[in-house]
Write an enzyme that holds these catalytic residues in place. Structure first.
Site, PDB file in Angstrom:
ATOM      1  N   HIS A  23       0.837  -1.204   0.000  1.00 40.91           N
ATOM      2  CA  HIS A  23       0.000   0.000   0.000  1.00 40.91           C
ATOM      3  C   HIS A  23       0.872   1.255   0.000  1.00 40.91           C
ATOM      4  O   HIS A  23       0.664   2.174  -0.803  1.00 40.91           O
ATOM      5  CB  HIS A  23      -0.906  -0.018   1.233  1.00 40.91           C
ATOM      6  CG  HIS A  23      -1.767   1.192   1.383  1.00 40.91           C
ATOM      7  ND1 HIS A  23      -3.101   1.206   1.072  1.00 40.91           N
ATOM      8  CD2 HIS A  23      -1.478   2.459   1.836  1.00 40.91           C
ATOM      9  CE1 HIS A  23      -3.604   2.412   1.301  1.00 40.91           C
ATOM     10  NE2 HIS A  23      -2.644   3.188   1.781  1.00 40.91           N
ATOM     11  N   GLU A  24       1.845   1.287   0.905  1.00 39.04           N
ATOM     12  CA  GLU A  24       2.711   2.462   1.003  1.00 39.04           C
ATOM     13  C   GLU A  24       3.647   2.583  -0.190  1.00 39.04           C
ATOM     14  O   GLU A  24       3.889   3.687  -0.695  1.00 39.04           O
ATOM     15  CB  GLU A  24       3.516   2.411   2.311  1.00 39.04           C
ATOM     16  CG  GLU A  24       2.671   2.519   3.570  1.00 39.04           C
ATOM     17  CD  GLU A  24       1.856   3.796   3.618  1.00 39.04           C
ATOM     18  OE1 GLU A  24       2.320   4.825   3.097  1.00 39.04           O
ATOM     19  OE2 GLU A  24       0.741   3.759   4.166  1.00 39.04           O
ATOM     20  N   HIS A  27       1.907   4.221  -3.057  1.00 35.77           N
ATOM     21  CA  HIS A  27       1.875   5.685  -2.945  1.00 35.77           C
ATOM     22  C   HIS A  27       3.176   6.286  -3.476  1.00 35.77           C
ATOM     23  O   HIS A  27       3.167   7.223  -4.284  1.00 35.77           O
ATOM     24  CB  HIS A  27       1.716   6.106  -1.482  1.00 35.77           C
ATOM     25  CG  HIS A  27       0.339   5.937  -0.931  1.00 35.77           C
ATOM     26  ND1 HIS A  27      -0.796   6.343  -1.600  1.00 35.77           N
ATOM     27  CD2 HIS A  27      -0.086   5.431   0.260  1.00 35.77           C
ATOM     28  CE1 HIS A  27      -1.859   6.084  -0.858  1.00 35.77           C
ATOM     29  NE2 HIS A  27      -1.463   5.515   0.269  1.00 35.77           N
TER      30      HIS A  27
END
Length: 227
Positions: A23-24, A27
């Site tokens: 998820h990170e 980004h």
């Protein structure tokens, strides 16, 4: 501790770590592709979980939620990025914000695809194998659900969750600096509400929301009921 509860804990940990890390990284990768080197320069495009761990959001909060029998979700250290590098800071902010939930959705879909591919062998007798049974009945559904929990949790339009990035398109440019400052204070208040409301007031709107969104979507994706 029962075998079922132990399997739940192990599968939750093995699911939660890659769900948060990717998820990170998503980004940071989106920001990098849009021209911002901040995440890459700070080492946040790494798949090493230690680069992303937040003591409360990655460890304490998920453990508390497991003990409270609530949907397991949490957060990692936010990936730094600088919208000033984007050609269109408003659109760039939205793209970076939605990249994380998109990664979680992709991982949930991969888990569901594996479940469909293995469905016939599973019902044909492979479930008699204990190791395969744990993988198929416990890990795949838990991996999908945790990714869906993270996706829908982060899509809430509450600063600084990813869903709040839509405000970058709606707020006049001159007010954006003040909005980014508000983000620093809104999240701790929100996290306290997540813990305080269910524990002290016995009201759990977040669990209802996640059951209605992540739970139902997970059941649609899989060849068997998972929540």
């Amino acid at each position: 501790m029962s075998d079922a509860y132990l399997a739940y804990i192990v599968c939750s940990i093995l699911s939660f770590i890659p769900a948060l890390v990717l998820h990170e990284v998503a980004h940071g990768f989106a920001a990098w592709k849009l021209g911002d080197p901040t995440a890459k320069a700070s080492g946040r495009l790494s798949l090493n979980p230690l680069k992303h761990i937040d003591p409360f959001g990655t460890v304490a909060l998920p453990l508390m939620l497991m003990l409270m029998n609530m949907p397991v979700f949490g957060y990692a250290k936010p990936v730094p990025y600088n919208p000033r590098y984007f050609k269109d800071p408003r659109k760039g902010d939205v793209i970076v914000g939605l990249a994380g939930p998109a990664a979680n959705l992709a991982m949930a879909c991969v888990a569901a695809a594996v479940a469909w591919l293995l469905y016939e062998p599973a019902v044909g007798g492979l479930l008699d194998n204990e190791l395969f049974s744990y993988f198929y009945v416990w890990f795949l559904p838990q991996f999908a659900l945790i990714n869906l929990f993270l996706m829908f949790f982060n899509l809430l339009p509450i600063p600084p969750l990813d869903g709040s990035s839509i405000f970058a398109l709606l707020i006049p440019a001159r007010y954006l600096p003040q909005y980014y400052r508000v983000q620093q204070y809104a999240f701790p208040v929100f996290m306290i509400a997540i813990v305080v409301l269910p524990y002290f007031l016995h009201v759990n709107p977040f669990s209802w929301y996640l059951d209605a969104t992540a739970g139902n979507l997970g059941n649609l994706l899989f060849p068997f009921r998972i929540s």
